[in-house]
Write an enzyme that holds these catalytic residues in place. Structure first.
Site, mmCIF file in Angstrom:
data_model
loop_
_atom_site.group_PDB
_atom_site.id
_atom_site.type_symbol
_atom_site.label_atom_id
_atom_site.label_comp_id
_atom_site.label_asym_id
_atom_site.label_seq_id
_atom_site.Cartn_x
_atom_site.Cartn_y
_atom_site.Cartn_z
ATOM 1 N N HIS A 24 -86.299 32.904 22.680
ATOM 2 C CA HIS A 24 -86.995 31.733 22.108
ATOM 3 C C HIS A 24 -86.852 30.561 23.082
ATOM 4 C CE1 HIS A 24 -88.089 29.219 18.363
ATOM 5 N NE2 HIS A 24 -88.178 28.421 19.415
ATOM 6 N N HIS A 42 -88.897 27.124 25.123
ATOM 7 C CA HIS A 42 -90.029 26.213 25.349
ATOM 8 C C HIS A 42 -90.006 25.779 26.811
ATOM 9 C CE1 HIS A 42 -90.823 25.638 20.997
ATOM 10 N NE2 HIS A 42 -89.523 25.852 20.899
ATOM 11 N N LEU A 43 -91.053 26.120 27.551
ATOM 12 C CA LEU A 43 -91.121 25.728 28.962
ATOM 13 C C LEU A 43 -92.028 24.532 29.195
ATOM 14 C CD1 LEU A 43 -91.325 29.116 30.924
ATOM 15 C CD2 LEU A 43 -89.349 27.603 30.653
ATOM 16 N N ARG A 44 -92.877 24.208 28.204
ATOM 17 C CA ARG A 44 -93.892 23.150 28.386
ATOM 18 C C ARG A 44 -94.904 23.565 29.469
ATOM 19 N NH1 ARG A 44 -91.752 21.849 23.674
ATOM 20 N NH2 ARG A 44 -90.021 20.378 23.744
ATOM 21 N N LYS A 83 -96.468 33.341 16.707
ATOM 22 C CA LYS A 83 -95.534 32.347 16.171
ATOM 23 C C LYS A 83 -96.124 31.620 14.978
ATOM 24 C CE LYS A 83 -91.886 29.832 16.042
ATOM 25 N NZ LYS A 83 -91.368 28.763 16.863
ATOM 26 N N HIS A 134 -90.930 29.971 12.333
ATOM 27 C CA HIS A 134 -90.141 28.746 12.144
ATOM 28 C C HIS A 134 -89.915 28.652 10.639
ATOM 29 C CE1 HIS A 134 -88.759 24.586 13.074
ATOM 30 N NE2 HIS A 134 -88.919 24.537 11.756
ATOM 31 N N HIS A 176 -84.286 30.775 15.183
ATOM 32 C CA HIS A 176 -83.267 29.725 15.177
ATOM 33 C C HIS A 176 -82.674 29.476 13.792
ATOM 34 C CE1 HIS A 176 -86.673 27.420 13.804
ATOM 35 N NE2 HIS A 176 -87.198 27.269 14.997
ATOM 36 N N LEU A 186 -84.837 20.492 15.458
ATOM 37 C CA LEU A 186 -85.279 21.085 14.200
ATOM 38 C C LEU A 186 -85.257 22.606 14.328
ATOM 39 C CD1 LEU A 186 -88.228 18.680 13.351
ATOM 40 C CD2 LEU A 186 -86.038 18.857 12.155
ATOM 41 N N ASP A 201 -84.007 28.201 21.979
ATOM 42 C CA ASP A 201 -84.845 27.088 21.503
ATOM 43 C C ASP A 201 -84.668 25.868 22.406
ATOM 44 O OD1 ASP A 201 -86.797 25.868 20.041
ATOM 45 O OD2 ASP A 201 -85.551 25.444 18.300
ATOM 46 N N HIS A 221 -87.520 17.331 26.221
ATOM 47 C CA HIS A 221 -88.366 16.135 26.107
ATOM 48 C C HIS A 221 -87.837 15.146 27.133
ATOM 49 C CE1 HIS A 221 -90.379 17.213 22.304
ATOM 50 N NE2 HIS A 221 -89.244 17.808 22.000
ATOM 51 N N ALA A 266 -87.616 15.840 18.515
ATOM 52 C CA ALA A 266 -86.639 16.883 18.205
ATOM 53 C C ALA A 266 -86.561 17.886 19.343
ATOM 54 C CB ALA A 266 -87.050 17.596 16.919
HETATM 55 N N1 OTD Z 1 -88.034 21.064 19.145
HETATM 56 N N2 OTD Z 1 -87.414 22.591 17.544
HETATM 57 C C1 OTD Z 1 -88.462 23.392 17.897
HETATM 58 C C2 OTD Z 1 -89.333 23.058 18.866
HETATM 59 C C3 OTD Z 1 -89.122 21.858 19.497
HETATM 60 O O1 OTD Z 1 -89.738 20.301 21.046
HETATM 61 C C4 OTD Z 1 -89.996 21.405 20.569
HETATM 62 O O2 OTD Z 1 -90.912 22.133 20.960
HETATM 63 C C5 OTD Z 1 -88.628 24.612 17.160
HETATM 64 O O3 OTD Z 1 -88.221 24.621 16.027
HETATM 65 O O4 OTD Z 1 -89.177 25.574 17.682
HETATM 66 C C6 OTD Z 1 -87.198 21.449 18.164
HETATM 67 O O5 OTD Z 1 -86.225 20.745 17.863
HETATM 68 ZN ZN ZN Z 2 -88.589 26.456 19.262
HETATM 69 ZN ZN ZN Z 3 -89.012 26.392 15.390
#
Ligand code: OTD
Ligand code: ZN
Ligand code: ZN
Length: 348
Positions: A18, A20-22, A104, A141, A179, A224, A252, A256, A268
């Site tokens: 899990h 996030h690469l943006r 997802k 999620h 998560h 989150l 996860d 940011h 978050a």
């Molecule tokens: N931030 N939680 C999640 C994604 C992001 O910034 C995000 O993409 C998630 O729940 O997948 C979070 O805190």
């Molecule tokens: Zn996530």
């Molecule tokens: Zn999530």
């Protein structure tokens, strides 16, 4: 914190189930940092606009591979973002592509870039039936979004209101409860019948909700689902420290820019892709379960996804080092989780 006497640790290279690469100018830093830690990663599709088609996933995959340095064999495992209108035909395309490993579910409004998410799963039944048929897992999620539900209860309510009814309707749909943060979720996944797994982040294993408010408000611990009470953290530690279990690593890691976190309405997400393995080691060591780590980081995940376990090994050494105060993030900076603090395992 109890310390073990083990000084080096050699494990099969982990995958991140899990991540996030943006996109755009931050991709080079996020992808190359993740590639130093992990062999493969499930890449989350919550871009702007979200990755809702196989074609968009193929293009995003290419951008990730292009952003990586030449000396890595990192493999991005792509996902689609489920909407109220994802047609079953898109699932067939995804399966045929061979590059899409999950779809997802973001309940609309649950987290960052989730406003295009699903308003009601009832609208998605034909698409979910096709996923069940094709063996493509639904990555959830797992939080309800009703603002009248207390933020600390949203995961537990999701189990009763969404997950259990869905699994009654589609008992053979593969599900990853992403998560997880609560005792309720850990127990549900441990005891449920059928094909269900769960990812657990390093921050939910290491911290409880007190960390959000140590001497003031701590935006870099805000994610989150939000950090929970200590009894939940203990339940997660218990769940992940079993061989052959349904729990696997999913960081996860959600970067940011510094200014978007240190803000009157901070985003978050905790950034851990640069040091996630070390954080997981620290969590397992805390409970004296280092010998179970490899199952969680490197074996349970590929077994769930029907992928081969990695062949290469990595080595960690017991060595105190300081997590950087900040890291590059395109033209900006990102603050890693535990910035400036020292941890006592280091990936060689
Ligand atoms: N931030 N939680 C999640 C994604 C992001 O910034 C995000 O993409 C998630 O729940 O997948 C979070 O805190
Ligand atoms: Zn996530
Ligand atoms: Zn999530």
């Amino acid at each position: 914190m109890p310390q073990s006497n083990i000084q080096t640790l050699s494990i099969i290279q982990p995958d991140d189930w899990h991540l996030h690469l943006r996109d755009g100018d931050v991709l080079q830093s996020t992808a190359s940092q993740a590639a130093k830690q992990f062999r493969r990663a499930i890449i989350m599709p919550n871009l702007r606009p979200p990755v809702t088609t196989t074609e968009a996933a193929q293009q995003y995959r290419k951008r990730i591979l292009d952003a990586l340095p030449g000396n890595t064999n990192f493999e991005p495992l792509m996902t689609l973002y489920l909407t109220d209108n994802t047609p079953p035909e898109e699932i067939r395309k995804a399966k045929e592509s061979g590059i899409v490993h999950g779809v997802k579910l973001y309940p609309a409004g649950a987290t960052t870039n989730s406003d295009a998410g699903v308003t009601s799963l009832d609208r998605c039944i034909p698409t979910l039936e096709e996923m069940q048929k094709q063996g493509i897992p639904l990555l959830m999620h797992g939080e309800v979004t009703d603002p009248s539900i207390d933020i600390f209860d949203r995961e537990a309510v999701f189990i009763d209101k969404v997950l259990i009814p869905l699994r009654k309707k589609l008992p053979d749909l593969k599900i990853v409860f992403e998560h997880i943060t609560t005792k309720a979720a850990a127990e549900y996944v441990t005891e449920a019948d059928g094909y269900i797994g769960a990812t657990v982040t390093p921050h939910h294993l290491l911290f409880n909700r007190n960390s959000l408010f140590v001497g003031g408000i701590r935006p870099h611990y805000y994610c989150l689902p939000i950090l929970k009470r200590e009894e939940n953290r203990q339940a997660l530690l218990k769940a992940v420290t079993h061989k052959n279990s349904r729990f696997f690593a999913g960081t996860d890691s959600a970067p940011h820019a510094k200014g978007a976190k240190e803000n009157a309405c901070g985003c978050a997400g905790c950034y851990t892709a640069s040091h996630a393995i070390e954080l997981y080691v620290q969590a397992f060591e805390e409970v004296g379960e280092l010998e179970k780590l490899e199952w969680f980081t490197s074996i349970n995940g590929p077994k769930f996804y029907n992928l081969p376990v990695n062949r290469n090994k990595i080595t960690l050494v017991k060595e105190e080092w300081k997590i950087p105060d900040e890291l590059p993030f395109g033209h900006e900076k990102v603050i890693p989780l535990m910035a400036g603090e020292s941890i006592h395992w280091k990936l060689k």
